[in-house]
Design a protein around this motif. Structure first.
Motif, mmCIF file in Angstrom:
data_model
loop_
_atom_site.group_PDB
_atom_site.id
_atom_site.type_symbol
_atom_site.label_atom_id
_atom_site.label_comp_id
_atom_site.label_asym_id
_atom_site.label_seq_id
_atom_site.Cartn_x
_atom_site.Cartn_y
_atom_site.Cartn_z
ATOM 1 N N GLU A 1 0.836 -1.217 0.000
ATOM 2 C CA GLU A 1 0.000 0.000 0.000
ATOM 3 C C GLU A 1 0.862 1.255 0.000
ATOM 4 O O GLU A 1 0.613 2.191 -0.757
ATOM 5 C CB GLU A 1 -0.845 0.038 1.291
ATOM 6 N N ILE A 2 1.899 1.265 0.866
ATOM 7 C CA ILE A 2 2.784 2.431 0.968
ATOM 8 C C ILE A 2 3.487 2.682 -0.371
ATOM 9 O O ILE A 2 3.549 3.813 -0.854
ATOM 10 C CB ILE A 2 3.826 2.236 2.107
ATOM 11 N N ILE A 3 3.998 1.608 -0.999
ATOM 12 C CA ILE A 3 4.693 1.742 -2.288
ATOM 13 C C ILE A 3 3.732 2.257 -3.365
ATOM 14 O O ILE A 3 4.064 3.148 -4.140
ATOM 15 C CB ILE A 3 5.345 0.394 -2.705
ATOM 16 N N LYS A 4 2.518 1.707 -3.384
ATOM 17 C CA LYS A 4 1.519 2.075 -4.396
ATOM 18 C C LYS A 4 1.108 3.547 -4.248
ATOM 19 O O LYS A 4 0.997 4.279 -5.222
ATOM 20 C CB LYS A 4 0.293 1.170 -4.260
ATOM 21 N N GLU A 5 0.896 3.983 -2.994
ATOM 22 C CA GLU A 5 0.380 5.337 -2.759
ATOM 23 C C GLU A 5 1.470 6.403 -2.685
ATOM 24 O O GLU A 5 1.223 7.563 -2.982
ATOM 25 C CB GLU A 5 -0.399 5.378 -1.435
ATOM 26 N N GLU A 6 2.667 6.019 -2.246
ATOM 27 C CA GLU A 6 3.676 7.048 -1.950
ATOM 28 C C GLU A 6 4.989 6.872 -2.709
ATOM 29 O O GLU A 6 5.928 7.631 -2.512
ATOM 30 C CB GLU A 6 3.949 7.066 -0.439
ATOM 31 N N GLY A 7 5.066 5.830 -3.553
ATOM 32 C CA GLY A 7 6.276 5.643 -4.350
ATOM 33 C C GLY A 7 7.176 4.535 -3.826
ATOM 34 O O GLY A 7 7.077 4.126 -2.673
ATOM 35 N N LEU A 8 8.078 4.072 -4.684
ATOM 36 C CA LEU A 8 8.933 2.920 -4.417
ATOM 37 C C LEU A 8 9.880 3.131 -3.236
ATOM 38 O O LEU A 8 10.177 2.199 -2.487
ATOM 39 C CB LEU A 8 9.737 2.598 -5.686
ATOM 40 N N LEU A 9 10.342 4.381 -3.049
ATOM 41 C CA LEU A 9 11.313 4.637 -1.979
ATOM 42 C C LEU A 9 10.655 4.988 -0.642
ATOM 43 O O LEU A 9 11.341 5.168 0.365
ATOM 44 C CB LEU A 9 12.281 5.760 -2.391
ATOM 45 N N ALA A 10 9.319 5.080 -0.625
ATOM 46 C CA ALA A 10 8.604 5.467 0.606
ATOM 47 C C ALA A 10 8.926 4.577 1.820
ATOM 48 O O ALA A 10 9.044 5.090 2.930
ATOM 49 C CB ALA A 10 7.105 5.502 0.351
ATOM 50 N N PRO B 1 15.462 12.924 22.331
ATOM 51 C CA PRO B 1 15.162 13.964 21.339
ATOM 52 C C PRO B 1 15.407 13.511 19.898
ATOM 53 O O PRO B 1 14.653 13.849 18.987
ATOM 54 C CB PRO B 1 16.106 15.109 21.732
ATOM 55 N N LEU B 2 16.471 12.730 19.693
ATOM 56 C CA LEU B 2 16.761 12.223 18.343
ATOM 57 C C LEU B 2 15.630 11.316 17.847
ATOM 58 O O LEU B 2 15.238 11.368 16.691
ATOM 59 C CB LEU B 2 18.072 11.427 18.351
ATOM 60 N N TRP B 3 15.105 10.464 18.749
ATOM 61 C CA TRP B 3 14.047 9.526 18.356
ATOM 62 C C TRP B 3 12.719 10.226 18.119
ATOM 63 O O TRP B 3 11.944 9.829 17.249
ATOM 64 C CB TRP B 3 13.905 8.412 19.397
ATOM 65 N N VAL B 4 12.446 11.304 18.885
ATOM 66 C CA VAL B 4 11.210 12.081 18.663
ATOM 67 C C VAL B 4 11.263 12.681 17.257
ATOM 68 O O VAL B 4 10.317 12.568 16.471
ATOM 69 C CB VAL B 4 11.046 13.190 19.737
ATOM 70 N N VAL B 5 12.399 13.292 16.921
ATOM 71 C CA VAL B 5 12.558 13.914 15.601
ATOM 72 C C VAL B 5 12.466 12.872 14.494
ATOM 73 O O VAL B 5 11.782 13.074 13.488
ATOM 74 C CB VAL B 5 13.898 14.695 15.535
ATOM 75 N N ASN B 6 13.113 11.706 14.687
ATOM 76 C CA ASN B 6 13.078 10.769 13.560
ATOM 77 C C ASN B 6 11.730 10.082 13.409
ATOM 78 O O ASN B 6 11.354 9.704 12.308
ATOM 79 C CB ASN B 6 14.291 9.831 13.567
ATOM 80 N N THR B 7 10.943 9.963 14.497
ATOM 81 C CA THR B 7 9.577 9.430 14.351
ATOM 82 C C THR B 7 8.758 10.390 13.501
ATOM 83 O O THR B 7 8.009 9.984 12.608
ATOM 84 C CB THR B 7 8.908 9.243 15.745
ATOM 85 N N ARG B 8 8.913 11.701 13.756
ATOM 86 C CA ARG B 8 8.175 12.717 12.975
ATOM 87 C C ARG B 8 8.596 12.691 11.503
ATOM 88 O O ARG B 8 7.761 12.717 10.606
ATOM 89 C CB ARG B 8 8.461 14.116 13.535
ATOM 90 N N LEU B 9 9.920 12.636 11.263
ATOM 91 C CA LEU B 9 10.418 12.664 9.881
ATOM 92 C C LEU B 9 10.009 11.408 9.099
ATOM 93 O O LEU B 9 9.744 11.458 7.914
ATOM 94 C CB LEU B 9 11.945 12.819 9.863
ATOM 95 N N LYS B 10 9.964 10.293 9.817
ATOM 96 C CA LYS B 10 9.627 9.019 9.176
ATOM 97 C C LYS B 10 8.163 8.993 8.724
ATOM 98 O O LYS B 10 7.795 8.316 7.780
ATOM 99 C CB LYS B 10 9.874 7.901 10.195
ATOM 100 N N LEU B 11 7.326 9.728 9.469
ATOM 101 C CA LEU B 11 5.890 9.729 9.161
ATOM 102 C C LEU B 11 5.477 10.944 8.330
ATOM 103 O O LEU B 11 4.319 11.086 7.958
ATOM 104 C CB LEU B 11 5.078 9.683 10.460
ATOM 105 N N GLN B 12 6.451 11.832 8.027
ATOM 106 C CA GLN B 12 6.121 13.016 7.239
ATOM 107 C C GLN B 12 5.763 12.625 5.802
ATOM 108 O O GLN B 12 6.466 11.847 5.169
ATOM 109 C CB GLN B 12 7.309 13.974 7.230
ATOM 110 N N GLY B 13 4.658 13.156 5.317
ATOM 111 C CA GLY B 13 4.243 12.853 3.941
ATOM 112 C C GLY B 13 3.521 11.532 3.807
ATOM 113 O O GLY B 13 3.156 11.116 2.710
ATOM 114 N N ALA B 14 3.299 10.851 4.938
ATOM 115 C CA ALA B 14 2.579 9.571 4.887
ATOM 116 C C ALA B 14 1.103 9.842 4.631
ATOM 117 O O ALA B 14 0.559 10.852 5.060
ATOM 118 C CB ALA B 14 2.742 8.846 6.220
ATOM 119 N N LYS B 15 0.460 8.933 3.898
ATOM 120 C CA LYS B 15 -0.980 9.059 3.660
ATOM 121 C C LYS B 15 -1.705 8.293 4.767
ATOM 122 O O LYS B 15 -1.800 7.076 4.736
ATOM 123 C CB LYS B 15 -1.331 8.514 2.274
#
Length: 307
Positions: A54-63, A121-135
């Motif tokens: 689903e993620i690949i189909k909706e957000e691209g191969l590198l998502a 703090p590093l993990w809070v930031v990377n959780t946000r970045l990992k989910l940015q642009g997610a549908k």
């Protein structure tokens, strides 16, 4: 003091960091699937491969690799801190005696607490970045727009205050039992196997790493779900005073989850998490053991840790 600043602790720390980065990169898409299942409650797909498709189909191969760099940076720092603290404390406390399961658990726990307080703090930031642009399927989630790690730090401090960087610290401190349980089982299984044979094969190390992680993950998974939700911190439905994820918030989120999805709601995404962490931990321990052994051989040193 010398043993805390020793070359040996440094070798263990670097090998642990390299091992974890290698393993995480190989199995990263599984972690992406797990995080989506934990945070996006309205997602219907239950299985790991269905979510990834689903993620690949909706957000691209590198998502599935979105947020790889911040995760790898955090993991590198986190594991360096953990392995360095673990091996330094062990060297100071054990001092040439035989190590025991109880000592491994205590050392693992202390190393984990130091690690959580320094790297949350590093993990809070990377959780946000990992989910940015997610549908997302859940419309209660507020989208973010960060340009990178530094910008994410800047925006979180500006909009939510400095303490937001420690969101989810309370469940993270409870989750310190995860690596502590993992190391206790790992070191214990290793000791048992070494009684029967002189040397452990790569397969032995891979398997005991996998078993140790599977036990630790299953025991602590509900707390990991709460930790992900608190770190993400973008749900409009969050209770007040979420800053350090107090005990009240943790119980509130666990209760909400059970009320809406039943007891199995606490284990949503466990399949992806087990696949990813078990394989990652097994590969990490394998790289870690091989790298430390190779470095000590090259440098003509003998590891002073007795197992």
């Amino acid at each position: 003091m010398a043993s805390v600043l020793s070359y040996e602790s440094l070798v263990h720390a670097v090998a642990g960091a390299v091992g974890s980065v290698t393993a995480m990169t190989v199995f990263f898409p599984l972690d992406t699937a797990r995080l989506r299942l934990q945070v996006d409650e309205k997602r219907k797909s239950k299985t790991t491969h269905a979510v990834l498709l689903e993620i690949i189909k909706e957000e691209g191969l590198l998502a599935p690799y979105r947020g790889w760099f911040p995760v790898i940076s955090s993991l590198c720092c986190s594991n360096f801190v953990y392995f360095y603290t673990f091996n330094s404390l062990k060297a100071v406390w054990v001092k040439g005696q035989r190590s025991s399961t109880g000592k491994d658990l205590v050392v693992g726990f202390v190393a984990g607490v130091v690690n959580v307080l320094l790297t949350t703090p590093l993990w809070v930031v990377n959780t946000r970045l990992k989910l940015q642009g997610a549908k997302f399927r859940n419309e209660d989630i507020i989208p973010t727009n960060y340009k990178g790690i530094i910008d994410a730090f800047h925006q979180i401090i500006r909009d939510e205050g400095v303490l937001a960087l420690w969101n989810g610290t309370f469940p993270s401190l409870l989750l310190v039992f995860n690596p502590a349980i993992q190391f206790m089982f790992y070191e214990g299984l290793k000791r048992q196997l070494l009684k029967k044979r002189m040397k452990l094969s790569s397969l032995d190390v891979f398997l005991i790493g996998a078993v140790a992680k599977a036990v630790a993950t299953t025991v602590t998974y509900p707390m990991q779900t709460v930790q992900s939700i608190l770190r993400f911190g973008r749900h409009r439905l969050n209770p007040e005073n979420r800053t350090l994820g107090s005990l009240r918030n943790v119980l509130y989120l666990l209760h909400q989850r059970v009320k809406r999805f039943g007891i199995m709601g606490l284990y949503k995404g466990l399949e992806a998490k087990l696949l990813q962490t078990v394989l990652t931990a097994a590969l990490m321990f394998l790289v870690y053991e091989k790298l430390t052994a190779a470095t000590f051989t090259v440098m003509g040193l003998k590891s002073t840790h007795k197992h």
